[in-house]
Write an enzyme that holds these catalytic residues in place. Sequence first.
Site, PDB file in Angstrom:
ATOM      1  N   LYS A  66     -38.900  57.328  32.085  1.00 40.58           N
ATOM      2  CA  LYS A  66     -38.056  58.511  31.874  1.00 40.58           C
ATOM      3  C   LYS A  66     -36.904  58.244  30.897  1.00 40.58           C
ATOM      4  O   LYS A  66     -36.422  59.163  30.252  1.00 40.58           O
ATOM      5  CB  LYS A  66     -37.505  59.017  33.213  1.00 40.58           C
ATOM      6  CG  LYS A  66     -38.545  59.733  34.056  1.00 40.58           C
ATOM      7  CD  LYS A  66     -37.903  60.348  35.281  1.00 40.58           C
ATOM      8  CE  LYS A  66     -38.923  61.074  36.119  1.00 40.58           C
ATOM      9  NZ  LYS A  66     -38.334  61.772  37.263  1.00 40.58           N
ATOM     10  N   ASP A 102     -36.289  68.246  36.454  1.00 42.30           N
ATOM     11  CA  ASP A 102     -36.149  67.870  37.876  1.00 42.30           C
ATOM     12  C   ASP A 102     -35.043  68.670  38.586  1.00 42.30           C
ATOM     13  O   ASP A 102     -35.270  69.212  39.665  1.00 42.30           O
ATOM     14  CB  ASP A 102     -35.828  66.372  38.009  1.00 42.30           C
ATOM     15  CG  ASP A 102     -37.081  65.504  37.948  1.00 42.30           C
ATOM     16  OD1 ASP A 102     -38.183  66.036  38.170  1.00 42.30           O
ATOM     17  OD2 ASP A 102     -36.948  64.299  37.663  1.00 42.30           O
ATOM     18  N   ALA A 129     -27.299  58.524  44.418  1.00 40.15           N
ATOM     19  CA  ALA A 129     -26.779  58.769  43.062  1.00 40.15           C
ATOM     20  C   ALA A 129     -27.710  58.143  42.019  1.00 40.15           C
ATOM     21  O   ALA A 129     -27.274  57.598  41.025  1.00 40.15           O
ATOM     22  CB  ALA A 129     -25.361  58.199  42.946  1.00 40.15           C
ATOM     23  N   ALA A 132     -32.834  61.048  40.173  1.00 43.96           N
ATOM     24  CA  ALA A 132     -33.141  62.390  40.703  1.00 43.96           C
ATOM     25  C   ALA A 132     -31.842  63.103  41.093  1.00 43.96           C
ATOM     26  O   ALA A 132     -31.656  64.289  40.802  1.00 43.96           O
ATOM     27  CB  ALA A 132     -34.069  62.277  41.899  1.00 43.96           C
ATOM     28  N   ASN A 152     -22.966  57.599  48.170  1.00 42.12           N
ATOM     29  CA  ASN A 152     -23.964  56.618  47.722  1.00 42.12           C
ATOM     30  C   ASN A 152     -23.561  55.231  48.191  1.00 42.12           C
ATOM     31  O   ASN A 152     -22.387  54.979  48.469  1.00 42.12           O
ATOM     32  CB  ASN A 152     -24.061  56.631  46.188  1.00 42.12           C
ATOM     33  CG  ASN A 152     -25.316  55.934  45.689  1.00 42.12           C
ATOM     34  OD1 ASN A 152     -26.383  56.114  46.261  1.00 42.12           O
ATOM     35  ND2 ASN A 152     -25.196  55.126  44.646  1.00 42.12           N
ATOM     36  N   ILE A 220     -35.735  64.997  49.410  1.00 43.03           N
ATOM     37  CA  ILE A 220     -36.657  65.087  48.266  1.00 43.03           C
ATOM     38  C   ILE A 220     -37.807  64.083  48.365  1.00 43.03           C
ATOM     39  O   ILE A 220     -38.736  64.126  47.570  1.00 43.03           O
ATOM     40  CB  ILE A 220     -35.933  65.008  46.899  1.00 43.03           C
ATOM     41  CG1 ILE A 220     -35.433  63.604  46.588  1.00 43.03           C
ATOM     42  CG2 ILE A 220     -34.814  66.032  46.808  1.00 43.03           C
ATOM     43  CD1 ILE A 220     -35.096  63.434  45.100  1.00 43.03           C
ATOM     44  N   TYR A 222     -41.239  63.030  49.562  1.00 42.00           N
ATOM     45  CA  TYR A 222     -42.356  63.872  50.032  1.00 42.00           C
ATOM     46  C   TYR A 222     -43.527  63.064  50.585  1.00 42.00           C
ATOM     47  O   TYR A 222     -44.580  63.617  50.875  1.00 42.00           O
ATOM     48  CB  TYR A 222     -42.813  64.834  48.922  1.00 42.00           C
ATOM     49  CG  TYR A 222     -43.204  64.174  47.628  1.00 42.00           C
ATOM     50  CD1 TYR A 222     -42.273  64.011  46.618  1.00 42.00           C
ATOM     51  CD2 TYR A 222     -44.495  63.719  47.423  1.00 42.00           C
ATOM     52  CE1 TYR A 222     -42.616  63.400  45.427  1.00 42.00           C
ATOM     53  CE2 TYR A 222     -44.849  63.118  46.236  1.00 42.00           C
ATOM     54  CZ  TYR A 222     -43.908  62.962  45.244  1.00 42.00           C
ATOM     55  OH  TYR A 222     -44.269  62.355  44.069  1.00 42.00           O
ATOM     56  N   GLY A 243     -39.472  67.919  50.170  1.00 42.43           N
ATOM     57  CA  GLY A 243     -39.496  67.367  48.813  1.00 42.43           C
ATOM     58  C   GLY A 243     -40.651  67.844  47.952  1.00 42.43           C
ATOM     59  O   GLY A 243     -40.516  67.927  46.730  1.00 42.43           O
TER      60      GLY A 243
HETATM   61  N1  LIG Z   1     -39.595  65.599  45.231  1.00 42.27           N
HETATM   62  C1  LIG Z   1     -39.558  65.310  43.952  1.00 42.27           C
HETATM   63  O1  LIG Z   1     -39.999  66.082  43.084  1.00 42.27           O
HETATM   64  C2  LIG Z   1     -38.911  64.025  43.508  1.00 42.27           C
HETATM   65  C3  LIG Z   1     -38.501  63.863  42.170  1.00 42.27           C
HETATM   66  C4  LIG Z   1     -37.893  62.660  41.797  1.00 42.27           C
HETATM   67  C5  LIG Z   1     -37.717  61.652  42.752  1.00 42.27           C
HETATM   68  N2  LIG Z   1     -38.136  61.845  44.026  1.00 42.27           N
HETATM   69  C6  LIG Z   1     -37.941  60.801  45.049  1.00 42.27           C
HETATM   70  O2  LIG Z   1     -36.541  60.535  45.129  1.00 42.27           O
HETATM   71  C7  LIG Z   1     -36.291  59.173  45.450  1.00 42.27           C
HETATM   72  C8  LIG Z   1     -35.287  58.592  44.460  1.00 42.27           C
HETATM   73  O3  LIG Z   1     -35.820  58.617  43.152  1.00 42.27           O
HETATM   74  P1  LIG Z   1     -34.911  58.235  41.871  1.00 42.27           P
HETATM   75  O4  LIG Z   1     -35.784  58.388  40.686  1.00 42.27           O
HETATM   76  O5  LIG Z   1     -33.610  58.947  41.915  1.00 42.27           O
HETATM   77  O6  LIG Z   1     -34.646  56.664  42.136  1.00 42.27           O
HETATM   78  P2  LIG Z   1     -33.466  55.737  41.602  1.00 42.27           P
HETATM   79  O7  LIG Z   1     -32.916  56.254  40.330  1.00 42.27           O
HETATM   80  O8  LIG Z   1     -34.005  54.348  41.654  1.00 42.27           O
HETATM   81  O9  LIG Z   1     -32.297  55.887  42.728  1.00 42.27           O
HETATM   82  C9  LIG Z   1     -32.479  55.351  44.021  1.00 42.27           C
HETATM   83  C10 LIG Z   1     -31.388  55.848  44.971  1.00 42.27           C
HETATM   84  O10 LIG Z   1     -31.720  55.365  46.276  1.00 42.27           O
HETATM   85  C11 LIG Z   1     -30.652  54.541  46.775  1.00 42.27           C
HETATM   86  N3  LIG Z   1     -31.244  53.485  47.594  1.00 42.27           N
HETATM   87  C12 LIG Z   1     -32.418  52.827  47.386  1.00 42.27           C
HETATM   88  N4  LIG Z   1     -32.632  51.962  48.388  1.00 42.27           N
HETATM   89  C13 LIG Z   1     -31.573  52.081  49.243  1.00 42.27           C
HETATM   90  C14 LIG Z   1     -31.222  51.440  50.483  1.00 42.27           C
HETATM   91  N5  LIG Z   1     -32.001  50.525  51.038  1.00 42.27           N
HETATM   92  N6  LIG Z   1     -30.064  51.823  51.087  1.00 42.27           N
HETATM   93  C15 LIG Z   1     -29.266  52.767  50.541  1.00 42.27           C
HETATM   94  N7  LIG Z   1     -29.549  53.391  49.385  1.00 42.27           N
HETATM   95  C16 LIG Z   1     -30.686  53.053  48.744  1.00 42.27           C
HETATM   96  C17 LIG Z   1     -29.939  54.033  45.547  1.00 42.27           C
HETATM   97  O11 LIG Z   1     -28.631  53.634  45.903  1.00 42.27           O
HETATM   98  P3  LIG Z   1     -27.773  52.633  44.952  1.00 42.27           P
HETATM   99  O12 LIG Z   1     -27.358  53.455  43.767  1.00 42.27           O
HETATM  100  O13 LIG Z   1     -26.622  52.209  45.785  1.00 42.27           O
HETATM  101  O14 LIG Z   1     -28.711  51.523  44.587  1.00 42.27           O
HETATM  102  C18 LIG Z   1     -29.981  55.305  44.683  1.00 42.27           C
HETATM  103  O15 LIG Z   1     -29.020  56.226  45.129  1.00 42.27           O
HETATM  104  C19 LIG Z   1     -37.671  58.500  45.446  1.00 42.27           C
HETATM  105  O16 LIG Z   1     -38.129  58.415  46.771  1.00 42.27           O
HETATM  106  C20 LIG Z   1     -38.551  59.467  44.663  1.00 42.27           C
HETATM  107  O17 LIG Z   1     -39.917  59.408  45.059  1.00 42.27           O
HETATM  108  C21 LIG Z   1     -38.723  63.014  44.431  1.00 42.27           C
END
Ligand SMILES: NC(=O)c1ccc[n+]([C@@H]2O[C@H](COP(=O)([O-])OP(=O)(O)OC[C@H]3O[C@@H](n4cnc5c(N)ncnc54)[C@H](OP(=O)(O)O)[C@@H]3O)[C@@H](O)[C@H]2O)c1
Length: 279
Positions: A66, A102, A129, A132, A152, A220, A222, A243
């Site tokens: 992305k 998104d 944060a 997404a 966050n 979100i 799913y 989601g």
């Molecule tokens: N429904 C939809 O259409 C859709 C679209 C996009 C994404 N998603 C889902 O959304 C989720 C996030 O995606 P993303 O692209 O935003 O990922 P990302 O950019 O990697 O962000 C991950 C987020 O999760 C937090 N995190 C991860 N592991 C954690 C833990 N063990 N404890 C606390 N916080 C944790 C991170 O916190 P830190 O910043 O502190 O590391 C950050 O806020 C995924 O599950 C993805 O499948 C769904």
Amino acid sequence: MVLRLGLIGHPISHSLSPWIHNEFLKIANIQGEYKLYHGKPEELSDVLKHLREIEIDGFNVTVPYKQTIMDYIDELDPEAEQLGAVNTVVNENGKWKGYSTDGEGYVRSIQRPFPQLLNRDTSILLLGAGGAARGIYRALMKEQLKQVDIANRSIEKAKLFLNMQLGNSKSAVLSYNEAEKQLMNYDLIIQTTSVGMKPAVDEQIISLENVKKDAVVSDIVYQPITTALHQEALSRGAKIHHGHAMLLYQAQLAFEKWTGIDIDAEHLVEKLENQLRGE
Ligand SMILES: NC(=O)c1ccc[n+]([C@@H]2O[C@H](COP(=O)([O-])OP(=O)(O)OC[C@H]3O[C@@H](n4cnc5c(N)ncnc54)[C@H](OP(=O)(O)O)[C@@H]3O)[C@@H](O)[C@H]2O)c1
């Protein structure tokens, strides 16, 4: 003429995007195809060269490209530029233009079942944060809301969101502990971290002990469709939002950018749920 669409990412073999876009193509009565273009990071430039050669009409971009894709496209939509991420590319007379659907997809997905939810008295808590969350926050900022707070694990990352503030909504950054204590202040809680995703389905980012009875808890994630957070929300009398609805509406917006057609996607939410359950 056949409309050529597709998805790049890695891994993508389990993606539901081909199913969603084939449904849209059928509804729109357009002859087209939506293919998966797999590529490991070292293969990305060859994959994109191939897409240029076949003059693909448009494609989606998913993890982990992305951000990387921005080096390969000709023009960026200002919102995608501010977010630093692209999930949809449109071939406009040979020029590739990058968008992010998104955040707006999320807003559409919540407005369909809860049309009155987003208004100037609404307080929202965003959990997470990451990429997404950034898109969702940016899209929420365009609505006239009372408050959109961000919690966050890494507080510094959440503070960067405050640079994206537009309009009149107020925002504060919180720890998860603080968020748990003041949960009763929020009408909508949006869980955007990967916590609770398969296989760790019992994990939950925060406790919902203090949630308001008529609040909406949106997750979100799913996979699974109903997360541990959703289950706690239901047990405490809150409403839930899934989601996969966001997945559908970010695709609907991408399809609109490629074809100009605004598909009525609401009836596909349940069909998509069945696909996810493998039915
Ligand atoms: N429904 C939809 O259409 C859709 C679209 C996009 C994404 N998603 C889902 O959304 C989720 C996030 O995606 P993303 O692209 O935003 O990922 P990302 O950019 O990697 O962000 C991950 C987020 O999760 C937090 N995190 C991860 N592991 C954690 C833990 N063990 N404890 C606390 N916080 C944790 C991170 O916190 P830190 O910043 O502190 O590391 C950050 O806020 C995924 O599950 C993805 O499948 C769904």
